[in-house]
Design a protein around this motif. Structure first.
Motif, mmCIF file in Angstrom:
data_model
loop_
_atom_site.group_PDB
_atom_site.id
_atom_site.type_symbol
_atom_site.label_atom_id
_atom_site.label_comp_id
_atom_site.label_asym_id
_atom_site.label_seq_id
_atom_site.Cartn_x
_atom_site.Cartn_y
_atom_site.Cartn_z
ATOM 1 N N GLY A 3 0.806 -1.216 0.000
ATOM 2 C CA GLY A 3 0.000 0.000 0.000
ATOM 3 C C GLY A 3 0.839 1.264 0.000
ATOM 4 O O GLY A 3 0.458 2.280 -0.593
ATOM 5 N N LEU A 4 2.016 1.208 0.644
ATOM 6 C CA LEU A 4 2.868 2.399 0.728
ATOM 7 C C LEU A 4 3.460 2.788 -0.612
ATOM 8 O O LEU A 4 3.794 3.965 -0.834
ATOM 9 C CB LEU A 4 3.999 2.153 1.741
ATOM 10 N N THR A 5 3.613 1.826 -1.512
ATOM 11 C CA THR A 5 4.208 2.143 -2.816
ATOM 12 C C THR A 5 3.195 2.723 -3.791
ATOM 13 O O THR A 5 3.590 3.235 -4.852
ATOM 14 C CB THR A 5 4.826 0.884 -3.455
ATOM 15 N N LEU A 6 1.911 2.656 -3.461
ATOM 16 C CA LEU A 6 0.865 3.077 -4.393
ATOM 17 C C LEU A 6 0.438 4.517 -4.135
ATOM 18 O O LEU A 6 0.471 5.001 -3.009
ATOM 19 C CB LEU A 6 -0.349 2.156 -4.283
ATOM 20 N N SER A 7 0.012 5.164 -5.199
ATOM 21 C CA SER A 7 -0.561 6.505 -5.094
ATOM 22 C C SER A 7 -1.677 6.640 -6.123
ATOM 23 O O SER A 7 -1.698 5.932 -7.136
ATOM 24 C CB SER A 7 0.508 7.579 -5.321
ATOM 25 N N THR A 8 -2.610 7.531 -5.864
ATOM 26 C CA THR A 8 -3.754 7.738 -6.745
ATOM 27 C C THR A 8 -3.738 9.170 -7.266
ATOM 28 O O THR A 8 -3.616 10.119 -6.482
ATOM 29 C CB THR A 8 -5.072 7.493 -5.998
#
Length: 416
Positions: free
Chosen positions: A362-367
């Protein structure tokens, strides 16, 4: 070792598979429901993955606590008690009025469901000789396939048409039916209680001793890394497909259905293969094979739905196939007198690995402003690196020598 007729043994194994079916469905259903949860509670992908992580953290803590009592009770009674608490926790999930209550309910589901896998593996170890545990584990691991081919698609379709809570109501109904079957059919199992349990004052030293055995630590590291590998990818498949590739939430059910249908035929075959060829060797082969679908799934081109449906079985077969020889191998590591405690600790480590993987993923993802999710490719490369490490590390996982505990000989087949 507890002895049953072949027919009765097979019934017990399938009951364990159905029990694990509900646990795996409960865990897996959160992932394809993530887009609906994100919309219903106005949360981000990382926040949605937090509901997955909290389950895993609590399941890990529950597994560690279970080390103090799992070998002190009738296996059947303990299984029924924890299964009942797990069912009630999922009822609370279905009735949650907001995300905070849902997360709290997921925590209680983790506390109860986290120990069910260890109890099931302890029952297998008590029932089945080491040289047949690969096949037995394959039967129970069919629960993964059943959850993917039936439970998760049904839950996703119900969630798409009747709201996300309906998936949990379905799970509660199935759990009640399976609980009744276990209560009616499974025999009482108390042979492991013949040895006098350690006094309360010795519990903490016993726990500490469990983590001072090098063979245990090497096995725990492998289990944790194996789970973290999958959880870098799996919780985010559905959100990424919906946000980046235009897949509709209801269409996700077809993708999981295809993957689950494939694993329905492979889990038992991989288990029998690991008995013949060796658990270490089969794990290495399947883990190496898993690298390709992991990398492809995290670097997808814009494929039509039918191509995604065709790809997903390769991923599911590889990820479930890694677990079969690994779980069978874990039963051969400890001495029999400490098997229940070891498997509880191993279950806790697996859950912690699950939580770490979901958290890091989750920490590597961005929206972005358009709702597209970026960073998923990084997760694929991390999963590749952990897979390579596990292929190298598994050669170090062996049985505890008898001289370490003084409790009999190492079990046959431990070398895998």
């Amino acid at each position: 070792m507890f002895a049953l007729s072949p027919a009765r043994e097979r019934i017990v194994l399938w009951l364990l598979a159905l029990t694990q079916f509900t646990v795996i469905m409960d865990f897996m259903i959160m992932m394809p429901l993530a887009p609906q949860l994100m919309q219903a509670f106005a949360i981000s992908p990382a926040t949605a993955s937090g509901a997955v992580s909290v389950y895993s953290w609590c399941a890990g803590a529950s597994g560690l606590l279970a080390m103090t009592y799992i070998d002190r009770f009738d296996r059947k009674r303990l299984l029924l008690a924890m299964f009942l608490l797990f069912t009630l926790s999922n009822l609370a999930c279905a009735m949650a009025p907001n995300f905070h209550v849902l997360v709290l309910s997921r925590a209680f589901a983790g506390l109860s469901g986290g120990v069910l896998g260890a109890i099931g593996m302890a029952i297998i170890s008590d029932l089945v000789p080491a040289d047949r545990r690969g096949a037995a584990t394959g039967i129970v691991m069919t629960s993964f396939s059943l959850a993917a081919v039936a439970g998760v698609p049904a839950g996703v379709l119900m969630g798409a048409h009747f709201g996300w809570a309906s998936a949990f109501y379905l799970l509660v109904g199935l759990s009640v039916l399976i609980w009744c079957a276990v209560a009616a059919v499974m025999p009482s199992m108390t042979a492991h209680m013949a040895a006098r349990p350690a006094p309360a004052s010795a519990v903490l030293p016993e726990l500490a001793a469990m983590f001072r055995v090098p063979e245990h630590l090497r096995a725990f590291l492998l289990s944790g890394v194996n789970m973290a590998t999958g959880m870098l990818i799996i919780p985010f498949i559905s959100p990424v497909l919906v946000a980046n590739y235009g897949v509709k939430p209801a269409e996700v059910a077809w993708i999981y259905l295809a993957g689950g249908f494939a694993t329905l035929f492979t889990a038992r075959r991989v288990g029998a293969w690991s008995d013949r060829a060796g658990k270490h060797r089969v794990y290495r082969i399947v883990a190496a094979f898993s690298m390709l679908p992991m990398l492809l799934l995290t670097h997808l081109p814009h494929w039509p739905l039918w191509a995604l449906v065709a790809l997903f079985p390769f991923f599911m077969v590889a990820m479930s196939g890694r677990g079969v020889p690994l779980q069978a191998l874990m039963t051969t590591v400890p001495q029999p007198a400490r098997r229940g405690a070891f498997l509880s600790a191993n279950s806790a480590v697996q859950q912690l690995g699950t939580g770490v993987g979901a958290l890091l993923g989750g920490l590597t993802l961005s929206t972005d402003a358009a709702g597209r999710i970026s960073g998923y490719g990084i997760n694929g490369w991390l999963a590749m690196a952990l897979s390579a490490f596990s292929i190298w590390w598994i050669s170090r996982v062996r049985s505890v020598p008898a001289a370490v505990t003084g409790a009999g000989r190492p079990e046959a087949g431990a070398a895998g």
